[in-house]
Design a protein around this motif. Sequence first.
Motif, short mmCIF file in Angstrom:
data_model
loop_
_atom_site.label_atom_id
_atom_site.label_comp_id
_atom_site.label_asym_id
_atom_site.label_seq_id
_atom_site.Cartn_x
_atom_site.Cartn_y
_atom_site.Cartn_z
N HIS A 463 0.83 -1.20 0.00
CA HIS A 463 0.00 0.00 0.00
C HIS A 463 0.87 1.26 0.00
CE1 HIS A 463 -2.90 2.89 2.13
NE2 HIS A 463 -3.33 2.72 0.90
N PRO A 464 0.71 2.16 -0.99
CA PRO A 464 1.55 3.36 -1.07
C PRO A 464 1.46 4.24 0.16
CG PRO A 464 0.39 3.02 -3.13
CD PRO A 464 -0.19 2.05 -2.15
N GLY A 465 0.32 4.22 0.84
CA GLY A 465 0.16 5.04 2.03
C GLY A 465 0.67 4.39 3.30
N GLY A 466 1.25 3.19 3.17
CA GLY A 466 1.78 2.50 4.34
C GLY A 466 0.80 1.46 4.87
N GLU A 467 1.32 0.36 5.36
CA GLU A 467 0.46 -0.74 5.81
C GLU A 467 -0.27 -0.41 7.11
OE1 GLU A 467 2.86 -4.19 6.34
OE2 GLU A 467 4.42 -3.14 7.49
N LYS A 468 0.24 0.55 7.87
CA LYS A 468 -0.41 0.89 9.13
C LYS A 468 -1.83 1.39 8.91
CE LYS A 468 0.17 3.56 13.40
NZ LYS A 468 -1.22 4.03 13.44
N LEU A 469 -2.04 2.18 7.86
CA LEU A 469 -3.38 2.70 7.58
C LEU A 469 -4.37 1.57 7.34
CD1 LEU A 469 -2.60 5.73 5.22
CD2 LEU A 469 -3.14 5.75 7.65
N ILE A 470 -3.93 0.52 6.66
CA ILE A 470 -4.81 -0.62 6.40
C ILE A 470 -5.01 -1.45 7.67
CG2 ILE A 470 -4.96 -2.83 5.19
CD1 ILE A 470 -3.90 -1.52 2.73
N HIS A 471 -3.95 -1.68 8.40
CA HIS A 471 -4.06 -2.47 9.63
C HIS A 471 -4.97 -1.80 10.65
CE1 HIS A 471 0.05 -4.52 8.66
NE2 HIS A 471 -0.95 -5.04 7.98
N ASP A 472 -4.97 -0.47 10.68
CA ASP A 472 -5.84 0.25 11.61
C ASP A 472 -7.32 0.05 11.30
OD1 ASP A 472 -3.69 1.20 13.00
OD2 ASP A 472 -3.71 3.20 12.10
N MET A 473 -7.61 -0.27 10.03
CA MET A 473 -9.01 -0.45 9.62
C MET A 473 -9.43 -1.91 9.56
SD MET A 473 -9.84 2.64 9.36
CE MET A 473 -11.52 2.32 8.85
N ALA A 474 -8.55 -2.82 9.92
CA ALA A 474 -8.86 -4.26 9.85
C ALA A 474 -10.06 -4.59 10.71
CB ALA A 474 -7.65 -5.08 10.30
N GLY A 475 -11.02 -5.33 10.11
CA GLY A 475 -12.23 -5.71 10.81
C GLY A 475 -13.24 -4.60 10.93
N LYS A 476 -13.02 -3.50 10.19
CA LYS A 476 -13.90 -2.33 10.31
C LYS A 476 -14.41 -1.89 8.94
CE LYS A 476 -11.22 -0.57 14.26
NZ LYS A 476 -10.41 0.57 14.76
N ASP A 477 -15.32 -0.92 8.98
CA ASP A 477 -15.86 -0.33 7.75
C ASP A 477 -14.91 0.79 7.31
OD1 ASP A 477 -17.24 0.78 5.68
OD2 ASP A 477 -19.09 1.16 6.79
N ALA A 478 -14.19 0.57 6.23
CA ALA A 478 -13.20 1.55 5.73
C ALA A 478 -13.75 2.38 4.59
CB ALA A 478 -11.94 0.81 5.29
N THR A 479 -15.06 2.38 4.40
CA THR A 479 -15.66 3.09 3.26
C THR A 479 -15.28 4.56 3.25
OG1 THR A 479 -17.55 1.58 3.33
CG2 THR A 479 -17.81 3.62 2.08
N LYS A 480 -15.50 5.25 4.37
CA LYS A 480 -15.24 6.69 4.42
C LYS A 480 -13.75 6.97 4.24
CE LYS A 480 -16.82 10.92 5.35
NZ LYS A 480 -15.60 11.69 5.39
N ALA A 481 -12.91 6.16 4.91
CA ALA A 481 -11.47 6.37 4.80
C ALA A 481 -11.00 6.19 3.36
CB ALA A 481 -10.73 5.40 5.72
N PHE A 482 -11.54 5.19 2.67
CA PHE A 482 -11.14 4.94 1.28
C PHE A 482 -11.61 6.07 0.37
CE2 PHE A 482 -11.76 3.17 -2.96
CZ PHE A 482 -10.57 2.50 -3.18
N GLU A 483 -12.83 6.51 0.54
CA GLU A 483 -13.39 7.53 -0.35
C GLU A 483 -12.82 8.90 -0.08
OE1 GLU A 483 -17.58 7.14 0.19
OE2 GLU A 483 -17.70 5.23 -0.88
N ASP A 484 -12.42 9.16 1.19
CA ASP A 484 -11.88 10.48 1.52
C ASP A 484 -10.62 10.79 0.74
OD1 ASP A 484 -13.85 11.22 3.20
OD2 ASP A 484 -12.73 11.01 5.06
N VAL A 485 -9.79 9.78 0.53
CA VAL A 485 -8.54 10.01 -0.20
C VAL A 485 -8.83 10.25 -1.68
CG1 VAL A 485 -6.35 8.97 -0.88
CG2 VAL A 485 -7.17 8.71 1.44
N GLY A 486 -9.88 9.62 -2.20
CA GLY A 486 -10.17 9.77 -3.62
C GLY A 486 -9.20 8.97 -4.44
#
Length: 566
Positions: A463-486
């Motif tokens: 992940h170009p933004g770093g794996e921490k961002l993805i790990h923080d969302m594990a098991g959660k709804d990442a819809t807003k986080a994904f769409e916010d970046v565009g």
Amino acid sequence: GARLFSWRLEPGTEPLQTTPAPRDLPALVPRIRSPSSPMAPMETQEMRPQSALLPKDAAKLRPAPALPKALGAAKATAAGDEGKAKTLYEKEELQGRHFSSLLLSGDVTNTAIEWGIRLALIVVGLANPFGAFTPAPGAQSLAEVGLWMAAMSAFIRFYNTFLEYCYFTRPEYRTQPPLEHRLRDKVDLVGRELKDLRAQQLHDRATIILDGVLAVAVYVLVPGFYPGADGPKHGWLERFVRLLAHQYVLSFSMYWAHRAGHVVPWKWANVHGLHHQATHPLSRVTYQAHAIDNFMNAIYGHTFAQFLVPLDHWSYYFIHFLRIAESLEKHSGISCHLNFAHNLQKWLPFSQMPHHHDLHHEGSKRCNFTFSAAGGLWDWAFGSRKAGRAPELRSQATALDHKLAEEERKRAEISPSFSGNTIGAVPIGKITVDELKEHTEPAKAWIVVGGTVYDVAKYAAKHPGGEKLIHDMAGKDATKAFEDVGHSNKAHVILRSLRIGDLAGAQVTGPKTDEDSFWNGHIAVHLPLWLSISLVALFGPPGAVYLAGFAATVLAGEMAVCHYHS
């Protein structure tokens, strides 16, 4: 800012003990590209910068006077190694061109044109042939205009050097993780290919020329535009109020011009996208954009703002140097106490810090469009404000960032009301909330975007933004986080390849973009610029109507082309 010579280290060699270099260089070189730096993953042994190194007993065999011959041999070795360089950055490293120069840009011709134009303005202003350039009462002479333009060029180089020094020597303040800086073949330090650099060289040249043309045009068409030392003077309170109003007016027009460059496909593909070829932050790319982009920003920004909220002599100087500083800081790749211009304005409502603009340079860049710290007001007002990495950069996070981050955290929590708690109670092929919550560990991470579940465990490391961002969302709804970046189209393709099913009880919409926003329409996004042009035409000083007419013509043509290609 120096051009550092560098050459190859061969096995079994040690530093040559000769006359020491300037005291800052020995400390600077190893700290910039140290193997222990967070940027080390992208380096190979051959890519590391080399100090002045010769065989082990060279210090005994060669006295200091022989140093010029050693330098010549070392430079020859570096030149021979250029063909072995795997990336453009490695070639620059071998040539000792890692840093921007205090005096020269990357192109001698561009530098000569830039300083030649400033010298020409000074000479013509002093000569004042036929009295054609006699300054208006209380205004600067053309020679003074040339001098402050030269001062701004020098300041850009100085402050850029300072920010790049901070970037390379203080990795703990960087806004992007090391993975984002791994280099591909034939790219420079900020991710551009050689063909991109050649095109940018021409746009830089055109920008320099158009900058001089605009300065002379405004001087002639709007007498008194450049306030002189003997012109009107404002009290301290009035100066303060005018400076704030000037910043908000300037950032309003530039916000909409910038947003149009992103949300209108034709303008993104043919104009503003050129600036975003630089995917990694570094202050040297601040003004490296399409020449028309730079030219119109200069008109919509400082020129229109001075028409509508005139500043006196010293305020005019102050705002220009402040704007240079914060523009360079936005692209510096660091967000900390060393960003002086932004920290000076941090107290303002909705202000933004450099990390906000850095987020803007990731994904499809549809957020944080403002050009100034104060201009964060417009991102908030028109729905494009994103907190980004504010939770990780807490000293640089504003109160609004903390609020947005907390709201995002709460939205990410999956409610049990989505479905029942037993697999037998849900349709075949659906994934229950309980199943999702079993995948919160990095090794088996699942996330939800738009009601669909994705297995991101193996992708996180890429992940170009770093794996921490993805790990923080594990098991959660990442819809807003994904769409916010565009995210880009490529990112959407990657996401689809990771799909494993849909979340039971959730409405499956898939990842969305913000293209359905009213303000992202190719007509609506240009309307606020018509407001700025109209205000200048109605309330600007005599002569401002000519610049307003020119801007209106360009804007009308731009809208026609964008409509044709929509």
